[in-house]
Scaffold this motif. Structure first.
Motif, PDB file in Angstrom:
ATOM      1  N   VAL A 133       0.939  -1.554  -0.149  1.00 49.58           N
ATOM      2  CA  VAL A 133      -0.043   0.088  -0.185  1.00 49.58           C
ATOM      3  C   VAL A 133       0.906   1.275   0.060  1.00 49.58           C
ATOM      4  N   ASP A 134       0.314   2.289  -0.441  1.00 50.63           N
ATOM      5  CA  ASP A 134       0.928   3.627  -0.595  1.00 50.63           C
ATOM      6  C   ASP A 134       0.795   4.363   0.879  1.00 50.63           C
TER       7      ASP A 134
ATOM      8  N   THR B 262     -13.321  -1.280   0.278  1.00 54.97           N
ATOM      9  CA  THR B 262     -12.961  -2.759   0.557  1.00 54.97           C
ATOM     10  C   THR B 262     -12.312  -2.370   1.881  1.00 54.97           C
ATOM     11  N   CYS B 263     -11.890  -1.470   2.136  1.00 51.20           N
ATOM     12  CA  CYS B 263     -11.235  -1.338   3.675  1.00 51.20           C
ATOM     13  C   CYS B 263     -12.516  -0.438   4.463  1.00 51.20           C
ATOM     14  N   HIS B 264     -13.166   0.473   4.020  1.00 56.35           N
ATOM     15  CA  HIS B 264     -14.026   1.029   4.828  1.00 56.35           C
ATOM     16  C   HIS B 264     -15.419   0.670   4.676  1.00 56.35           C
TER      17      HIS B 264
ATOM     18  N   HIS C 172      -8.575  -2.643   7.605  1.00 53.81           N
ATOM     19  CA  HIS C 172      -7.548  -2.467   6.764  1.00 53.81           C
ATOM     20  C   HIS C 172      -7.405  -3.814   6.004  1.00 53.81           C
ATOM     21  N   ALA C 173      -7.340  -3.937   4.731  1.00 54.36           N
ATOM     22  CA  ALA C 173      -7.266  -5.085   4.067  1.00 54.36           C
ATOM     23  C   ALA C 173      -5.706  -5.764   4.356  1.00 54.36           C
ATOM     24  N   THR C 174      -4.911  -4.954   4.519  1.00 51.70           N
ATOM     25  CA  THR C 174      -3.587  -5.988   4.689  1.00 51.70           C
ATOM     26  C   THR C 174      -3.226  -6.100   6.056  1.00 51.70           C
TER      27      THR C 174
END
Lengths: 203, 147
Positions: A97-98, B78-80, B90-92
């Motif tokens: 991710v950024d 996807t995250c929110h 958070h996806a990661t």
């Protein structure tokens, strides 16, 4: 401040063990060791998302704000300065991710992590996060000491990712990893405290 | 609080204290009233109108932008999640993300610098470029409209 030790957690435990001894030389050693393994200052325990960025921009506060919003504010001692430098040099692709920072924040975060001499600017073109291949950045979770420490931990069954230190270690964001499974088990049946008292009595 | 501290530090020099007080007053003026989601929406809308004079923020366009995938796997939702009143994840990292809608989270969208920082980072991840001022104003219009 970075402590260049092979196993930061073991260093912490050794420091604790040494502190318990009252022998003069060992006490002196323990003071040094515990200072070296001291957790980074924690500016507060309020949820990072709710903290204002207008707070005084100290290195520690900036690190907690900028890095601790998405993940545990990993203690600086868990990687070496060169490894942190590699991480900070690639914030535009931060494990997929950024996470780019403005130059001011980057300098403060670098200082907090013990990186000296500036960080090269990451200027790659943006790509969708989901199309990125895993890059070769250093990972705390693949360090040999980390793998050894977690050999017996059943992380998969916990439903959390292994990078979510705070799922098992309640003090992770404060740099404390003493509440591991074994310690927690001892605490539950009260033997941990007893054990400590006996040690004190012996000394 | 800030003013008191400055006065105490510069107690010895009155002129210096006056200058410091003035500087502190000027510096803290924009913070005196927190920016709200509608202020931020209007700021981005004004920027958008400098490119396209007919631009008007649209909450519905913002909702579609937020939940759309833009040619890749991730959307903002996807995250929110697709409801800004919900907690996200958070996806990661798996970390919980507080709701984006001020109706559900009054501390949200009160700091323009922070809002811009997250638009910058997250748009690169989802849209593979920076979002336009119009896209930002639309999304904020949607957040503001959610009750």
């Amino acid at each position: 401040m970075i402590t260049n030790v092979r196993n930061p957690l073991r260093a912490l435990r050794h420091a604790r063990a040494a502190r318990r001894a009252t022998c003069g030389a060992l006490v002196a050693l323990a003071v040094g060791a515990s200072a070296a393994a001291a957790p980074p200052p924690n500016p507060g325990s309020a949820p990072a998302l709710q903290r204002s960025v207008t707070a005084a921009p100290t290195p520690a506060a900036t690190f907690t704000e900028e890095c601790g919003t998405c993940h545990v504010a990993y203690p600086a001692r868990l990687l070496g300065a060169a490894q942190w430098m590699a991480v900070l040099s690639a914030l535009d692709d931060h494990y997929g991710v950024d996470a780019t920072l403005d130059p001011e924040a980057l300098a403060l975060v670098a200082r907090h992590l013990g990186v000296v001499g500036g960080v090269p600017h990451a200027g790659a073109a943006p790509r969708p996060a989901s199309t990125r291949a895993a890059n070769a950045l250093p990972r705390i979770t693949t360090q040999p000491w980390f793998v050894r420490e977690h050999r017996e931990a059943n992380v998969a069954r916990s439903g959390h990712r292994i990078s979510q230190c705070d799922a098992c270690h309640a003090g992770a964001a404060q740099g404390s990893f003493e509440d591991d499974e074994r310690t927690a088990a001892r605490d539950r049946n009260g033997r941990h405290e007893e054990h400590e008292e006996h040690e004190h009595a012996r000394n | 609080m800030r003013r008191m501290r400055i006065v105490r530090i510069d107690r010895s020099g009155r002129a210096l204290a006056a200058v410091a007080l003035l500087a502190a007053a000027i510096a803290s003026a924009p913070l005196a009233h927190a920016e709200g989601v509608t202020d931020l929406r209007d700021t981005y809308a004004m920027q958008a109108r400098s490119r396209d004079a007919s631009y008007v923020p649209s909450a519905e366009r913002g909702r579609r932008f937020f939940t759309g995938r833009h040619g890749a796997d991730w959307s903002c939702s996807t995250c929110h999640t697709a409801d800004p009143r919900n907690d996200g994840r958070h996806a990661t990292t798996g970390r919980t993300i507080g709701p984006l809608a001020p109706a559900a989270n009054p501390l949200r969208l009160t700091n323009g610098r922070k809002v811009e920082k997250w638009f910058t980072r997250n748009c690169r991840d989802v849209v593979a470029r920076e979002c336009t001022p119009g896209e930002k104003a639309d999304v904020l219009a949607w957040f503001a409209s959610v009750r």
